[in-house]
Design a protein around this motif. Structure first.
Motif, PDB file in Angstrom:
ATOM      1  N   GLY A  94       6.078  23.273  11.232  1.00 63.48           N
ATOM      2  CA  GLY A  94       5.058  22.589  10.452  1.00 63.48           C
ATOM      3  C   GLY A  94       5.497  21.182  10.127  1.00 63.48           C
ATOM      4  N   ARG A  95       4.693  20.458   9.390  1.00 65.23           N
ATOM      5  CA  ARG A  95       5.043  19.088   9.034  1.00 65.23           C
ATOM      6  C   ARG A  95       6.228  19.020   8.089  1.00 65.23           C
ATOM      7  NH1 ARG A  95      -0.710  15.871   8.295  1.00 65.23           N
ATOM      8  NH2 ARG A  95      -1.231  15.831  10.521  1.00 65.23           N
ATOM      9  N   ARG A  96       6.298  19.958   7.143  1.00 59.24           N
ATOM     10  CA  ARG A  96       7.353  19.925   6.138  1.00 59.24           C
ATOM     11  C   ARG A  96       8.284  21.126   6.191  1.00 59.24           C
ATOM     12  NH1 ARG A  96       4.989  21.121   1.890  1.00 59.24           N
ATOM     13  NH2 ARG A  96       2.931  21.537   2.756  1.00 59.24           N
ATOM     14  N   ILE A  97       7.845  22.196   6.833  1.00 59.49           N
ATOM     15  CA  ILE A  97       8.599  23.449   6.849  1.00 59.49           C
ATOM     16  C   ILE A  97       8.656  24.007   8.266  1.00 59.49           C
ATOM     17  CG2 ILE A  97       8.665  25.839   6.013  1.00 59.49           C
ATOM     18  CD1 ILE A  97       9.283  23.911   3.819  1.00 59.49           C
ATOM     19  N   ALA A  98       9.811  24.501   8.651  1.00 62.32           N
ATOM     20  CA  ALA A  98       9.955  25.296   9.876  1.00 62.32           C
ATOM     21  C   ALA A  98      10.235  26.728   9.464  1.00 62.32           C
ATOM     22  CB  ALA A  98      11.085  24.760  10.754  1.00 62.32           C
ATOM     23  N   THR A  99       9.599  27.675  10.142  1.00 59.60           N
ATOM     24  CA  THR A  99       9.734  29.089   9.812  1.00 59.60           C
ATOM     25  C   THR A  99      10.252  29.848  11.027  1.00 59.60           C
ATOM     26  OG1 THR A  99       7.869  28.966   8.277  1.00 59.60           O
ATOM     27  CG2 THR A  99       8.527  31.164   9.008  1.00 59.60           C
ATOM     28  N   VAL A 100      11.231  30.699  10.800  1.00 58.75           N
ATOM     29  CA  VAL A 100      11.752  31.594  11.831  1.00 58.75           C
ATOM     30  C   VAL A 100      11.523  33.021  11.356  1.00 58.75           C
ATOM     31  CG1 VAL A 100      13.751  32.294  13.205  1.00 58.75           C
ATOM     32  CG2 VAL A 100      13.496  29.905  12.482  1.00 58.75           C
ATOM     33  N   ALA A 101      11.022  33.873  12.223  1.00 58.10           N
ATOM     34  CA  ALA A 101      10.677  35.231  11.802  1.00 58.10           C
ATOM     35  C   ALA A 101      10.996  36.239  12.894  1.00 58.10           C
ATOM     36  CB  ALA A 101       9.190  35.312  11.431  1.00 58.10           C
ATOM     37  N   LEU A 102      11.183  37.467  12.463  1.00 56.43           N
ATOM     38  CA  LEU A 102      11.262  38.616  13.375  1.00 56.43           C
ATOM     39  C   LEU A 102      10.010  39.454  13.181  1.00 56.43           C
ATOM     40  CD1 LEU A 102      14.914  40.034  13.103  1.00 56.43           C
ATOM     41  CD2 LEU A 102      14.027  38.329  14.703  1.00 56.43           C
ATOM     42  N   GLY A 103       9.426  39.902  14.291  1.00 53.48           N
ATOM     43  CA  GLY A 103       8.267  40.779  14.213  1.00 53.48           C
ATOM     44  C   GLY A 103       8.463  42.000  15.075  1.00 53.48           C
ATOM     45  N   ASP A 104       7.829  43.116  14.693  1.00 57.63           N
ATOM     46  CA  ASP A 104       7.900  44.289  15.558  1.00 57.63           C
ATOM     47  C   ASP A 104       6.770  44.233  16.583  1.00 57.63           C
ATOM     48  OD1 ASP A 104       5.541  45.263  14.385  1.00 57.63           O
ATOM     49  OD2 ASP A 104       6.602  46.598  13.011  1.00 57.63           O
ATOM     50  N   LEU A 105       6.662  45.247  17.414  1.00 55.91           N
ATOM     51  CA  LEU A 105       5.698  45.215  18.512  1.00 55.91           C
ATOM     52  C   LEU A 105       4.273  45.499  18.079  1.00 55.91           C
ATOM     53  CD1 LEU A 105       7.616  46.764  21.542  1.00 55.91           C
ATOM     54  CD2 LEU A 105       7.587  44.429  20.656  1.00 55.91           C
ATOM     55  N   THR A 106       4.054  45.784  16.802  1.00 52.88           N
ATOM     56  CA  THR A 106       2.689  45.901  16.293  1.00 52.88           C
ATOM     57  C   THR A 106       2.183  44.570  15.744  1.00 52.88           C
ATOM     58  OG1 THR A 106       3.280  46.453  14.004  1.00 52.88           O
ATOM     59  CG2 THR A 106       3.221  48.274  15.600  1.00 52.88           C
ATOM     60  N   GLY A 107       3.083  43.574  15.659  1.00 52.78           N
ATOM     61  CA  GLY A 107       2.709  42.284  15.105  1.00 52.78           C
ATOM     62  C   GLY A 107       3.094  42.115  13.655  1.00 52.78           C
ATOM     63  N   ARG A 108       3.733  43.131  13.057  1.00 50.79           N
ATOM     64  CA  ARG A 108       4.139  43.049  11.652  1.00 50.79           C
ATOM     65  C   ARG A 108       5.408  42.226  11.523  1.00 50.79           C
ATOM     66  NH1 ARG A 108       7.333  46.545   8.182  1.00 50.79           N
ATOM     67  NH2 ARG A 108       7.804  47.753  10.053  1.00 50.79           N
ATOM     68  N   VAL A 109       5.441  41.304  10.557  1.00 47.73           N
ATOM     69  CA  VAL A 109       6.628  40.492  10.300  1.00 47.73           C
ATOM     70  C   VAL A 109       7.635  41.311   9.512  1.00 47.73           C
ATOM     71  CG1 VAL A 109       7.522  38.454   9.122  1.00 47.73           C
ATOM     72  CG2 VAL A 109       5.390  38.315  10.414  1.00 47.73           C
ATOM     73  N   ASP A 111      11.045  40.085   8.846  1.00 49.30           N
ATOM     74  CA  ASP A 111      11.946  39.233   8.072  1.00 49.30           C
ATOM     75  C   ASP A 111      11.676  37.787   8.477  1.00 49.30           C
ATOM     76  OD1 ASP A 111      13.924  38.444   6.332  1.00 49.30           O
ATOM     77  OD2 ASP A 111      15.574  39.447   7.395  1.00 49.30           O
ATOM     78  N   SER A 112      11.980  36.852   7.606  1.00 46.16           N
ATOM     79  CA  SER A 112      11.753  35.452   7.943  1.00 46.16           C
ATOM     80  C   SER A 112      12.632  34.549   7.098  1.00 46.16           C
ATOM     81  CB  SER A 112      10.279  35.068   7.756  1.00 46.16           C
ATOM     82  OG  SER A 112       9.916  35.138   6.387  1.00 46.16           O
ATOM     83  N   GLN A 113      12.847  33.338   7.586  1.00 42.89           N
ATOM     84  CA  GLN A 113      13.558  32.301   6.863  1.00 42.89           C
ATOM     85  C   GLN A 113      12.800  30.992   7.043  1.00 42.89           C
ATOM     86  OE1 GLN A 113      17.600  32.134   8.338  1.00 42.89           O
ATOM     87  NE2 GLN A 113      18.306  33.762   6.977  1.00 42.89           N
ATOM     88  N   THR A 114      12.851  30.125   6.051  1.00 44.18           N
ATOM     89  CA  THR A 114      12.211  28.818   6.163  1.00 44.18           C
ATOM     90  C   THR A 114      13.258  27.721   6.045  1.00 44.18           C
ATOM     91  OG1 THR A 114      11.747  28.746   3.786  1.00 44.18           O
ATOM     92  CG2 THR A 114      10.021  29.640   5.228  1.00 44.18           C
ATOM     93  N   HIS A 115      12.967  26.595   6.682  1.00 45.22           N
ATOM     94  CA  HIS A 115      13.844  25.437   6.679  1.00 45.22           C
ATOM     95  C   HIS A 115      12.995  24.200   6.398  1.00 45.22           C
ATOM     96  CE1 HIS A 115      17.128  27.703   8.835  1.00 45.22           C
ATOM     97  NE2 HIS A 115      16.074  28.392   9.242  1.00 45.22           N
ATOM     98  N   GLU A 116      13.450  23.363   5.501  1.00 39.55           N
ATOM     99  CA  GLU A 116      12.723  22.129   5.232  1.00 39.55           C
ATOM    100  C   GLU A 116      12.891  21.159   6.391  1.00 39.55           C
ATOM    101  OE1 GLU A 116      13.683  20.340   1.534  1.00 39.55           O
ATOM    102  OE2 GLU A 116      13.012  22.063   0.332  1.00 39.55           O
TER     103      GLU A 116
END
Length: 384
Positions: A94-109, A111-116
């Protein structure tokens, strides 16, 4: 890496046999083999063989506890997507935030982490890959199958092909890339599952504004016709970075609303959450209601151009403040020239960035699930 200006949300009869089976199981939750055969027009024998293959590689799993009473033989044992064996990695810029996430095969998130991020700086894909590795370290026993990279690439001045290739080099995974608004629309459509035939218009507003169209052709569903609404005229006096006045993003984007609210001295901090929290203040409420009306009117104008079967409003500029939802709805219905149309708001809130990236990451898996699982038998390639 698969650069794609168009997102295939469902493959239907145009997908491989394994893809057809997997899509039906994902959509149905817990499904019996004979039900899959009816929905895909595949033979029960073919479905049984493919289900067995998908279960063997760990993409599906049987649910004997849900065996149909009175059933005879294997078709009585239903299956579901296995949420415990594999994951996808989603990266959203994004413009101000980067997001990294893990999702399962149903599309459910999971875990995630954000970085400015600083405005205008290049994304640090190495650090984001390390973030993905840390998330994987918190999910022992799971193997990554693919990655999704999502961003408003054009607005950020980024090249999706080179970034996707770089992420592939860092992770060793097949990387699917997508425009942010198209990815959000695909996530909405996918998680709504059935009951959305024809054309669905998604209008998105937060830091960026735009729209995407999902077309359900019966045999396949695609998200296409993505358009920016950044410079859509609103008639306001706000000056845009393009040099003109009245552009939608300058009048109704998060940054402009925060700046206008901060100038009143009525908010505790220069953030959109602080603006929403101060909605009881008459000056702030008037500001948010004016934005709500502008967004509703623009959504109506796009609806009149596209003439969809339904409209879904997505993004925190639409959903972040419950106190003005009625203003958005009223402005939309008063401005549209085509009469009534089903209008709804997204089911996703602040987690939409992670959900969108993980949804796009599912693309390579659903294209060829057996190949994806077979190639994932090696240890995790994500850079640590």
């Amino acid at each position: 890496m698969r650069p794609s200006p168009m997102i295939t949300v469902t493959r239907g009869s145009l997908g491989s046999t394994a893809a057809q089976v997997l899509e039906q199981v994902r959509a149905g939750g817990v499904v019996h083999r004979d039900e899959i055969a009816v929905r895909t027009a595949l033979s029960v024998a073919t479905v049984g063989r493919v289900v067995g293959q998908l279960a063997e590689v760990g993409i599906l799993r049987e649910r004997p506890d849900r065996t149909r009473l009175g059933g005879v033989g294997r078709p009585g044992v239903p299956v579901e997507v296995n949420p415990d064996r594999f994951v996808t990695i989603g990266v959203h810029l994004g413009r101000r935030i980067a997001t990294v996430a893990l999702g399962d095969l149903t599309g459910r998130v999971l875990d995630s982490q954000t970085h400015e991020r600083r405005s205008g700086e290049s994304p640090d894909l190495l650090e984001l890959s390390r973030s993905a590795a840390r998330l994987l370290g918190r999910a022992p026993g799971r193997t990554p199958l693919s990655a999704g990279l999502v961003a408003p690439f054009r607005e950020l001045g980024l090249d999706h092909e080179s970034l996707g290739a770089a992420l592939h080099d860092l992770t060793g995974l097949d990387v699917a890339t997508a425009d942010h608004i198209a990815a959000v629309a695909a996530s909405e459509f996918l998680h709504r599952r059935h009951g959305t035939p024809g054309v669905t218009l998604y209008v998105y507003a937060r830091d960026t504004v735009g729209f995407a169209v999902a077309v359900d052709k019966g045999v396949q569903t695609e998200v296409s016709r993505v358009g920016s609404l950044t410079h859509f005229p609103t008639g306001s006096s706000e000056r845009c970075s393009c040099g003109r006045t009245g552009c939608l993003e300058a009048a109704a984007g998060d940054a402009s609303v925060v700046a206008a609210a901060a100038a009143t001295g009525l908010v505790s901090a220069p953030t959109i959450d602080a603006v929403y929290a101060a909605v009881a203040e008459p000056g702030i409420r008037a500001l948010l209601r004016a934005r709500a009306r502008a967004l509703g009117e623009v959504a109506a104008a796009v609806r009149d151009m596209i003439a969809p079967d339904r409209v879904v409003l997505v993004g925190q500029a639409f959903t972040g403040c419950a106190a003005v939802l009625e203003d958005i709805t009223r402005a939309f219905h008063e401005a549209t020239a085509l009469g009534e149309v089903p209008l709804s708001f997204t089911r996703f809130g602040s987690g939409i960035q992670a959900i969108a990236a993980c949804t796009i990451a599912l693309g390579p898996v659903y294209d060829d699930p057996l190949a994806a699982a077979t190639h994932a038998t090696v240890p995790s390639p994500v850079t640590s």
